[in-house]
Design a protein around this motif. Structure first.
Motif, mmCIF file in Angstrom:
data_model
loop_
_atom_site.group_PDB
_atom_site.id
_atom_site.type_symbol
_atom_site.label_atom_id
_atom_site.label_comp_id
_atom_site.label_asym_id
_atom_site.label_seq_id
_atom_site.Cartn_x
_atom_site.Cartn_y
_atom_site.Cartn_z
ATOM 1 N N UNK A 1 1.266 14.088 -9.536
ATOM 2 C CA UNK A 1 1.280 13.222 -8.354
ATOM 3 C C UNK A 1 0.038 12.351 -8.320
ATOM 4 N N UNK A 2 -1.120 12.984 -8.587
ATOM 5 C CA UNK A 2 -2.373 12.220 -8.622
ATOM 6 C C UNK A 2 -2.283 11.081 -9.628
ATOM 7 N N UNK A 3 -1.775 11.369 -10.828
ATOM 8 C CA UNK A 3 -1.685 10.349 -11.867
ATOM 9 C C UNK A 3 -0.774 9.199 -11.433
ATOM 10 N N UNK A 4 0.409 9.524 -10.926
ATOM 11 C CA UNK A 4 1.368 8.479 -10.567
ATOM 12 C C UNK A 4 0.972 7.732 -9.293
ATOM 13 N N UNK A 5 0.102 8.324 -8.495
ATOM 14 C CA UNK A 5 -0.356 7.658 -7.266
ATOM 15 C C UNK A 5 -1.409 6.587 -7.516
ATOM 16 N N UNK B 1 -7.216 8.619 -3.329
ATOM 17 C CA UNK B 1 -6.625 7.807 -2.273
ATOM 18 C C UNK B 1 -7.358 7.992 -0.947
ATOM 19 N N UNK B 2 -7.835 9.194 -0.680
ATOM 20 C CA UNK B 2 -8.547 9.437 0.576
ATOM 21 C C UNK B 2 -9.923 8.767 0.578
ATOM 22 N N UNK B 3 -10.582 8.723 -0.574
ATOM 23 C CA UNK B 3 -11.870 8.029 -0.648
ATOM 24 C C UNK B 3 -11.696 6.546 -0.397
ATOM 25 N N UNK B 4 -10.640 5.960 -0.945
ATOM 26 C CA UNK B 4 -10.405 4.537 -0.732
ATOM 27 C C UNK B 4 -10.036 4.257 0.721
ATOM 28 N N UNK B 5 -9.273 5.174 1.314
ATOM 29 C CA UNK B 5 -8.935 5.009 2.741
ATOM 30 C C UNK B 5 -10.191 5.064 3.598
ATOM 31 N N UNK B 6 -11.098 5.982 3.305
ATOM 32 C CA UNK B 6 -12.340 6.072 4.059
ATOM 33 C C UNK B 6 -13.174 4.813 3.874
ATOM 34 N N UNK B 7 -13.095 4.228 2.680
ATOM 35 C CA UNK B 7 -13.857 3.016 2.390
ATOM 36 C C UNK B 7 -13.399 1.824 3.230
ATOM 37 N N UNK B 8 -12.213 1.924 3.809
ATOM 38 C CA UNK B 8 -11.769 0.894 4.761
ATOM 39 C C UNK B 8 -12.531 0.983 6.079
#
Length: 288
Positions: free
Chosen positions: A70-74, A120-127
């Motif tokens: 899942x991590x890879x395909x996400x 994905x959560x790190x990028x969301x936090x970066x928003x």
């Protein structure tokens, strides 16, 4: 590699449940074919959970292989989806623990362990906030460029090379009290490490969380990234109490103890395929 990136770019157009269904199929193949990585995962589970049955360990590693796929395909979603989609997919809980410290003028280290939703959560936090992070270059130049570009896609990240000094990290942190996203929970070798328990076995664990917090006079705030069904949650916890102390070993064990509790909440989502016990105390045999 360019073809693989193109496939990830196309996959991002699919609903996440469909991406995860594909990951389930790939996870079964990885479990069957990646014998060496499967063995590493099973060794890790035996060392951490000696009372768990061999059958339970195999089931857990099979589930973990699916989570890793899942991590890879996400990655297509992480690198190319819109900010609006990221906000819809990832819920941040406890952001006030971070913003309150920044508003008070305090520097913050985010203790951010290796759970499968970390990208994905790190990028969301970066928003929401700027972030400092350490980057290790990839051997493949195309992939290296994509990782670097993806992690700074909102032009809101200060990326420090792993080869740079602590001074570079602290300097970046002090710019607007930017939180440092730190992942110190893997085996980085004997340098700057102490042997402390990780579940049932001594593990070489770097003391960087305590050392950097001391040098930067920073508070340590745990942030745990997880999947919940077809969405994600980033739980930002209150800052650790009495951390750092004047005892590096005690601090490092406290870090592992906190991490152990979070792993038990979703064990299939932690990075079990990493050789966590590769570095051994002098005179002890290799475990892999």
């Amino acid at each position: 590699m360019k073809l693989a990136l193109a496939l990830l770019w196309l996959l991002r157009l699919l609903p996440l449940p469909v991406i995860h269904a594909l990951a389930w199929l790939l996870g079964q193949l990885v479990y069957l074919l990646a014998k060496e990585r499967r063995r590493v995962g099973l060794v890790n589970l035996r060392l951490c959970f000696p009372d768990m049955s061999p059958q339970a360990r195999r089931r857990l590693i099979r589930r973990h292989c699916v989570e890793m796929m899942k991590l890879l395909l996400e990655y297509g979603v992480v690198w190319w989806s819109s900010p609006q989609r990221l906000r819809q997919l990832v819920e941040i809980r406890g952001l006030e623990h971070l913003t309150r410290l920044r508003e008070a003028g305090e520097d913050v280290i985010l203790f951010y362990p290796h759970f499968v939703a970390f990208e994905i959560c790190a990028l969301r936090l970066n928003l929401e906030v700027p972030l400092v992070s350490v980057y290790s270059h990839q051997k493949n130049k195309v992939l290296d460029a994509q990782f670097y570009k993806g992690r700074n896609r909102f032009d809101n990240a200060y990326i420090v090379s792993r080869q740079e000094s602590l001074r570079s990290i602290i300097k970046a942190m002090r710019k607007e009290h930017t939180p440092f996203l730190y992942l110190p929970d893997q085996d980085f070798g004997p340098r700057d490490s102490v042997f402390v328990k990780f579940f049932a076995t001594d593990a070489a664990t770097i003391t960087g969380l305590s050392r950097i917090a001391t040098l930067a006079k920073a508070r340590v705030v745990p942030a745990i990234a997880r999947r919940e069904g077809s969405k994600f949650v980033l739980d930002i916890h209150p800052p650790l109490e009495n951390f750092p102390s004047d005892d590096l070993t005690a601090d490092t064990r406290a870090m592992n103890a906190f991490l152990e509790q979070r792993i038990l909440e979703a064990p299939e989502q932690y990075f079990w395929l990493h050789k966590r016990f590769k570095t051994r105390p002098p005179g002890q045999p290799k475990l892999y």
